[in-house]
Design an enzyme around this catalytic site. Structure first.
Site, PDB file in Angstrom:
ATOM      1  N   ARG A   1       0.843  -1.213   0.000  1.00  0.00           N
ATOM      2  CA  ARG A   1       0.000   0.000   0.000  1.00  0.00           C
ATOM      3  C   ARG A   1       0.873   1.257   0.000  1.00  0.00           C
ATOM      4  O   ARG A   1       0.547   2.254  -0.641  1.00  0.00           O
ATOM      5  CB  ARG A   1      -0.883   0.041   1.254  1.00  0.00           C
ATOM      6  CG  ARG A   1      -2.044  -0.911   1.199  1.00  0.00           C
ATOM      7  CD  ARG A   1      -2.957  -0.700   2.418  1.00  0.00           C
ATOM      8  NE  ARG A   1      -3.929  -1.766   2.484  1.00  0.00           N
ATOM      9  CZ  ARG A   1      -5.025  -1.831   1.743  1.00  0.00           C
ATOM     10  NH1 ARG A   1      -5.325  -0.874   0.886  1.00  0.00           N
ATOM     11  NH2 ARG A   1      -5.853  -2.854   1.851  1.00  0.00           N
TER      12      ARG A   1
ATOM     13  N   HIS B   1     -18.680   9.871   2.784  1.00  0.00           N
ATOM     14  CA  HIS B   1     -19.141   8.584   3.315  1.00  0.00           C
ATOM     15  C   HIS B   1     -20.668   8.611   3.426  1.00  0.00           C
ATOM     16  O   HIS B   1     -21.240   9.614   3.869  1.00  0.00           O
ATOM     17  CB  HIS B   1     -18.507   8.344   4.696  1.00  0.00           C
ATOM     18  CG  HIS B   1     -18.887   7.023   5.268  1.00  0.00           C
ATOM     19  ND1 HIS B   1     -18.311   5.845   4.826  1.00  0.00           N
ATOM     20  CD2 HIS B   1     -19.798   6.678   6.199  1.00  0.00           C
ATOM     21  CE1 HIS B   1     -18.866   4.832   5.472  1.00  0.00           C
ATOM     22  NE2 HIS B   1     -19.763   5.309   6.311  1.00  0.00           N
TER      23      HIS B   1
END
Ligand code: GAR
Length: 217
Positions: free
Chosen positions: A65, A109
């Site tokens: 990552r 979100h």
């Protein structure tokens, strides 16, 4: 003009709302680059249709990552990005990106955070029997959906809602909230007071007092 780097993985309807707001000059910002981690995602087509550089950065090519995020940072810097907007970017980001863009990474979100972080927010609201849910634009910190809240909108949960109908009602509000949150940054109105976001009064207002984040109707 604030330069935006928008990161998306899927349909890109939030990206579209941002592109439209910029094109209509509703916000003093422009999308400098769109980065997508999924080949063939509609978000890439939307960027191309808007004449904005679109880059596919497939995560499979990177061993970690951190390595992925290091490449992301290089790419965003090459496009002179000021503010990074995660718009349905279904991938956890690392401190490599966050430290390069401190308090300059936003996420949207589909819930009224801190309720229902993580995946399947609309399903979780239904399962909890909530009567109200909504969406949140927040500054990204090292947690998952935990950072300082910039803009929220509330949405009713109706009898007979399915995950899909509730998610669609929330998404419509997301498209209002994201451009609004970006405008607040582009106008230099966002200030952090610990974990809380305070909004300065608009430029030209001599008071320049602090106010709380807005909650839309
Ligand atoms: C949006 O509902 C966004 O809030 C959500 O994915 C959708 C992307 O739609 N994001 C998350 O759940 C992040 N945890 P879009 O691609 O049409 O903008």
């Amino acid at each position: 003009m604030m330069r935006l780097g928008v990161l998306a993985s899927g349909s890109g309807s939030n990206l579209q709302a941002i592109l439209d707001a910029c094109a209509q000059k509703a916000i003093p910002a422009e999308v400098a680059v769109v980065v997508c981690n999924v080949a063939g995602a509609k978000a890439l087509q939307r960027a191309e249709s808007a004449g904005v550089p679109a880059v596919l950065l497939a995560h499979g090519q990177f061993p970690t990552r951190d390595a992925y995020d290091a490449e992301l940072v290089a790419l965003l810097r090459r496009h002179q990005v000021d503010l990074v907007c995660l718009a349905g970017f279904m991938r956890l980001i690392t401190p490599v990106l966050l430290s390069a863009f401190q308090n300059k990474v936003l996420n949207i979100h589909p819930s009224l955070l801190p309720a229902y972080p993580g995946l399947h927010a609309a399903r979780k609201a239904l399962q909890a029997g909530a009567r109200v849910s909504g969406c949140t634009v927040h500054i990204v910190d090292e947690g998952t959906d935990t950072g300082p809240i910039v803009v929220q909108a509330a949405v009713p949960v109706l009898d007979g809602d399915t995950e899909e109908t509730l998610a669609a009602r929330i998404l419509a509000q997301e498209h209002r909230c994201y451009p609004r949150a970006i405008a607040l940054f582009a106008q230099g109105r966002v200030e952090l007071d610990g974990r809380r976001v305070r909004l300065r009064a608009p430029q030209g207002d001599p008071a320049r007092t602090l106010s709380s984040p807005e909650l839309f109707d």
